[in-house]
Motif scaffolding. Sequence first.
Motif, PDB file in Angstrom:
ATOM      1  N   PHE A   1       0.811  -1.227   0.000  1.00 41.07           N
ATOM      2  CA  PHE A   1       0.000   0.000   0.000  1.00 41.07           C
ATOM      3  C   PHE A   1       0.844   1.277   0.000  1.00 41.07           C
ATOM      4  O   PHE A   1       0.303   2.374   0.088  1.00 41.07           O
ATOM      5  CB  PHE A   1      -0.938  -0.001   1.208  1.00 41.07           C
ATOM      6  CG  PHE A   1      -2.105  -0.936   1.075  1.00 41.07           C
ATOM      7  CD1 PHE A   1      -3.278  -0.531   0.462  1.00 41.07           C
ATOM      8  CD2 PHE A   1      -2.026  -2.243   1.542  1.00 41.07           C
ATOM      9  CE1 PHE A   1      -4.360  -1.393   0.343  1.00 41.07           C
ATOM     10  CE2 PHE A   1      -3.099  -3.118   1.428  1.00 41.07           C
ATOM     11  CZ  PHE A   1      -4.266  -2.690   0.819  1.00 41.07           C
ATOM     12  N   ASP A   2       2.167   1.128  -0.052  1.00 41.68           N
ATOM     13  CA  ASP A   2       3.083   2.274  -0.066  1.00 41.68           C
ATOM     14  C   ASP A   2       2.928   3.149   1.182  1.00 41.68           C
ATOM     15  O   ASP A   2       2.849   4.369   1.109  1.00 41.68           O
ATOM     16  CB  ASP A   2       2.865   3.122  -1.333  1.00 41.68           C
ATOM     17  CG  ASP A   2       4.022   4.083  -1.593  1.00 41.68           C
ATOM     18  OD1 ASP A   2       5.111   3.877  -1.018  1.00 41.68           O
ATOM     19  OD2 ASP A   2       3.832   5.039  -2.365  1.00 41.68           O
ATOM     20  N   VAL A   3       2.884   2.487   2.349  1.00 34.22           N
ATOM     21  CA  VAL A   3       2.827   3.218   3.620  1.00 34.22           C
ATOM     22  C   VAL A   3       3.908   2.649   4.550  1.00 34.22           C
ATOM     23  O   VAL A   3       3.657   2.332   5.705  1.00 34.22           O
ATOM     24  CB  VAL A   3       1.429   3.140   4.275  1.00 34.22           C
ATOM     25  CG1 VAL A   3       0.404   3.934   3.482  1.00 34.22           C
ATOM     26  CG2 VAL A   3       0.967   1.685   4.431  1.00 34.22           C
ATOM     27  N   GLN A   4       5.130   2.542   4.035  1.00 33.28           N
ATOM     28  CA  GLN A   4       6.212   1.916   4.786  1.00 33.28           C
ATOM     29  C   GLN A   4       6.498   2.617   6.102  1.00 33.28           C
ATOM     30  O   GLN A   4       6.865   1.972   7.090  1.00 33.28           O
ATOM     31  CB  GLN A   4       7.487   1.865   3.937  1.00 33.28           C
ATOM     32  CG  GLN A   4       7.443   0.856   2.808  1.00 33.28           C
ATOM     33  CD  GLN A   4       6.949   1.463   1.505  1.00 33.28           C
ATOM     34  OE1 GLN A   4       6.049   2.293   1.514  1.00 33.28           O
ATOM     35  NE2 GLN A   4       7.513   1.050   0.392  1.00 33.28           N
ATOM     36  N   ASP A   5       6.363   3.933   6.141  1.00 27.24           N
ATOM     37  CA  ASP A   5       6.619   4.667   7.388  1.00 27.24           C
ATOM     38  C   ASP A   5       5.671   4.204   8.492  1.00 27.24           C
ATOM     39  O   ASP A   5       6.078   4.029   9.646  1.00 27.24           O
ATOM     40  CB  ASP A   5       6.449   6.171   7.171  1.00 27.24           C
ATOM     41  CG  ASP A   5       7.545   6.767   6.298  1.00 27.24           C
ATOM     42  OD1 ASP A   5       8.526   6.052   6.022  1.00 27.24           O
ATOM     43  OD2 ASP A   5       7.410   7.929   5.896  1.00 27.24           O
TER      44      ASP A   5
END
Length: 335
Positions: free
Chosen positions: A175-179
């Motif tokens: 989901f491209d929310v690695q942080d």
Amino acid sequence: MSLKSLSGAALTAMVLALPALAKTDYPLTIDNCGIELVFPKAPETVVSLGQRGTEILYQLGLADRVRATSVWRSPVLPQFAQVDAGIERLDNNNPSFEAVIERRPDLVTTDLQYYIGIKGSVGTRQQFADLGIPAYNLPSDCADRPQMETSDGPRPVPFEMDLVYRDIAELAEIFDVQDRGAALIADLRKREAAAKAKVGAVSGDVSVVFWFSSATTEADPYVAGQNGAPGYMARQLGMTNIIYSFEDWPTVSWETIARKNPTIIAIADMSRRRYPMDSTEAKMAFLTGDPVASLMEAVSEGRVLPMDAMTLNPSTRIIDGLEALAEAMEAQGLK
């Protein structure tokens, strides 16, 4: 402050202050338990088959992507009660394949291969692939034992919490929310260390049995084997799990359990009512009324610990279980 108490919006605000991690490079290819999945972009609509995966999605601040959920054993984490109330629940147990695809997801997540696997009680991976829908199985279930056909089975390699951290990291990458994933993992690791520090070095004389449920009031109980999530908790706190089996949830007679006389009996508390012994009340009535079980010191000395059923399965709630066990040991002076 623990991330456990944060809402999705508060979590998002916190992680914005963290150093940025690499963005996902799409198309993203992931080897998911022996199956290659390709994501051309971050999924926009998800159907989640399983409470464990659903709660990770919520903890990653992705509730707005979840169109429907299913397979619930306990109430949702309290901080997500409001958002979960606004999301369709297909079924507390297995939904139909048709019900899932009618929600037009571009990703289906599942806690267990039992739901989406070789046979698939909901549907097979191939059925979803034929419709262009990736079916993602949490690695905590299948990374070390792919191609299972049942919901429980032998776990040849002892479970480690790193498998749940992999669940989180991979979903965060998809989901491209690695942080957000990194922040959640860091908080869970911190809480795990604190729970272990609470009891310090235990001599190994503290023993435990984890009772999940029983198929009937007369049936032998389903209890946790050595290599599952409860076995992991016992190892981390220096306790001895009295059940020597590599099955996740083998059935063992009360006579055998009573002979081993565990120091603590942990019982699963769940809102699910699949079996007559699912509830805490039914378990306690049995323990105090059965002529064999009632003789165990854990029963007579009040060392029976209700634990949320989800803490006994591979999930972020394992840390809740560790904390509950550590607090019970401290309260009983078992350290």
